[in-house]
Design an enzyme around this catalytic site. Sequence first.
Site, PDB file in Angstrom:
ATOM      1  N   MET A  42      18.225  -7.583  -2.474  1.00 42.55           N
ATOM      2  CA  MET A  42      18.727  -6.258  -2.841  1.00 42.55           C
ATOM      3  C   MET A  42      19.346  -6.333  -4.227  1.00 42.55           C
ATOM      4  O   MET A  42      20.290  -7.100  -4.456  1.00 42.55           O
ATOM      5  CB  MET A  42      19.759  -5.777  -1.810  1.00 42.55           C
ATOM      6  CG  MET A  42      19.173  -5.495  -0.439  1.00 42.55           C
ATOM      7  SD  MET A  42      20.421  -5.038   0.806  1.00 42.55           S
ATOM      8  CE  MET A  42      21.067  -6.656   1.253  1.00 42.55           C
ATOM      9  N   MET A  43      18.807  -5.527  -5.139  1.00 46.45           N
ATOM     10  CA  MET A  43      19.274  -5.536  -6.522  1.00 46.45           C
ATOM     11  C   MET A  43      20.758  -5.200  -6.599  1.00 46.45           C
ATOM     12  O   MET A  43      21.242  -4.256  -5.958  1.00 46.45           O
ATOM     13  CB  MET A  43      18.477  -4.531  -7.364  1.00 46.45           C
ATOM     14  CG  MET A  43      17.025  -4.947  -7.589  1.00 46.45           C
ATOM     15  SD  MET A  43      16.852  -6.529  -8.437  1.00 46.45           S
ATOM     16  CE  MET A  43      17.577  -6.152 -10.038  1.00 46.45           C
ATOM     17  N   CYS A  67       8.987  -2.673  -4.000  1.00 48.19           N
ATOM     18  CA  CYS A  67       9.956  -1.835  -4.701  1.00 48.19           C
ATOM     19  C   CYS A  67       9.268  -0.612  -5.311  1.00 48.19           C
ATOM     20  O   CYS A  67       8.300  -0.755  -6.060  1.00 48.19           O
ATOM     21  CB  CYS A  67      10.658  -2.631  -5.794  1.00 48.19           C
ATOM     22  SG  CYS A  67      11.848  -1.654  -6.748  1.00 48.19           S
ATOM     23  N   LYS A 109       6.449  -9.718   0.132  1.00 52.14           N
ATOM     24  CA  LYS A 109       7.128  -8.606   0.803  1.00 52.14           C
ATOM     25  C   LYS A 109       6.496  -7.307   0.308  1.00 52.14           C
ATOM     26  O   LYS A 109       6.399  -7.081  -0.898  1.00 52.14           O
ATOM     27  CB  LYS A 109       8.630  -8.613   0.507  1.00 52.14           C
ATOM     28  CG  LYS A 109       9.431  -7.558   1.258  1.00 52.14           C
ATOM     29  CD  LYS A 109      10.932  -7.743   1.003  1.00 52.14           C
ATOM     30  CE  LYS A 109      11.751  -6.794   1.879  1.00 52.14           C
ATOM     31  NZ  LYS A 109      11.603  -5.371   1.484  1.00 52.14           N
ATOM     32  N   HIS A 158       7.919  -4.150   5.083  1.00 49.67           N
ATOM     33  CA  HIS A 158       8.825  -3.008   5.202  1.00 49.67           C
ATOM     34  C   HIS A 158       8.030  -1.886   5.859  1.00 49.67           C
ATOM     35  O   HIS A 158       7.047  -1.404   5.290  1.00 49.67           O
ATOM     36  CB  HIS A 158       9.328  -2.582   3.822  1.00 49.67           C
ATOM     37  CG  HIS A 158      10.398  -1.544   3.871  1.00 49.67           C
ATOM     38  ND1 HIS A 158      11.341  -1.403   2.883  1.00 49.67           N
ATOM     39  CD2 HIS A 158      10.702  -0.588   4.789  1.00 49.67           C
ATOM     40  CE1 HIS A 158      12.166  -0.416   3.169  1.00 49.67           C
ATOM     41  NE2 HIS A 158      11.785   0.111   4.332  1.00 49.67           N
ATOM     42  N   ASN A 209      10.835  -5.458   8.466  1.00 43.41           N
ATOM     43  CA  ASN A 209      11.978  -5.014   7.679  1.00 43.41           C
ATOM     44  C   ASN A 209      12.015  -3.491   7.681  1.00 43.41           C
ATOM     45  O   ASN A 209      10.989  -2.843   7.758  1.00 43.41           O
ATOM     46  CB  ASN A 209      11.852  -5.554   6.242  1.00 43.41           C
ATOM     47  CG  ASN A 209      12.855  -4.966   5.272  1.00 43.41           C
ATOM     48  OD1 ASN A 209      12.485  -4.371   4.265  1.00 43.41           O
ATOM     49  ND2 ASN A 209      14.128  -5.117   5.551  1.00 43.41           N
ATOM     50  N   GLY A 210      13.226  -2.934   7.614  1.00 46.06           N
ATOM     51  CA  GLY A 210      13.372  -1.484   7.510  1.00 46.06           C
ATOM     52  C   GLY A 210      14.210  -0.886   8.617  1.00 46.06           C
ATOM     53  O   GLY A 210      13.782  -0.849   9.764  1.00 46.06           O
ATOM     54  N   GLY A 227      18.539  -5.517   5.881  1.00 52.10           N
ATOM     55  CA  GLY A 227      18.906  -5.158   4.521  1.00 52.10           C
ATOM     56  C   GLY A 227      20.314  -4.646   4.384  1.00 52.10           C
ATOM     57  O   GLY A 227      21.280  -5.393   4.517  1.00 52.10           O
TER      58      GLY A 227
END
Length: 343
Positions: free
Chosen positions: A25-26, A108, A147, A179, A219-220, A241
């Site tokens: 995660m940025m 992303c 991913k 995701h 993921n999600g 996340g």
Amino acid sequence: MQNTTDQSPLNTSRTLDRRFSVAPMMDWTTSDYRVFARCLTKHTLLYTEMVTTGALLQGHNPARFLKYDDCEHPIALQLGGSNATDLAKCAKMAEEYGYDEVNLNAGCPSDRVQNSLIGAILMAHPQTVVDAMKAMQDATPIPVTIKHRIGLDDQQDYAVVRDFVGMIADEGVETFIVHARNAILQGLSPKENREIPPLKYDFVYQLKKDFPDLEILINGGIKTIEETKEHLRHVDGVMMGREAYNNPWVLSEVDQSIFGATNVVNDRFEALERFIPYAESQLAKGERLMHLTRHLLGIFQGLPGGKQFRRYLSENGNRSDATIDVLVDAIELVKQKLDKSKG
């Protein structure tokens, strides 16, 4: 704790257990956050923020993006890029810096990265992904993973993600982190892309059925250990996340509940006590307290004193001369609040 800043190969033979990981995660999964996560869980696989190939190959100080604390293992480096040659060079750097895995970001949806052919837009260019993954695998013996999303924009057919995974798997890629939402490339912000496109967990479950020999991670929208256990009935691993950042205490359950190991920590105060020596060492190197404590704000989520803890750190940790005493005082406020609530 020592930072890994040399370029000697480390941990390249490590066997990773990916049943549970924290998503890249940025601005959030920095080294400081990852060290705090290690105060809560030993076995969770941690990911860096996405690092672009340009930052590593064109910058003057790649160590700035690659260094980490030894305690962070197992740790994976996530790369952003599309040029196979550049990604291969960066994958080699990941090996040299001792990372346990290198991962390609194909999920992303940000406009900024789309313009550089980075992130989810890569799903529209599967051959580019195939070439990149092959080059990365040829460059390093450490695991190379990807991913990605289940589709782009208005693509609703399961065959989209099935064919994408199949094409990449043909090159020997074994691990896919999916995701379970589409990426909307125009009209939605990255935050909206995490919330508005509907989750389709069944697509990810079907991938595992169609590719039983692949390692499929989901993921999600996953927020609890109970949800994690349910997903693990269908797939090989779960990546959590935002919840792992906003409510980091959830990580304290992982080692026992998911890996069958002994818990690392007994309570939140112990976790913070484990983090304080690291924080002091970073402050001695010139880091500001706010850069450290911003990752701790959710540790008392839902408890008496949690709001006071966040407010005190936010108001006092921003000072340029803030010392570790600010964190110690914030912790004491919570202890006092808890004592009052019990009385």
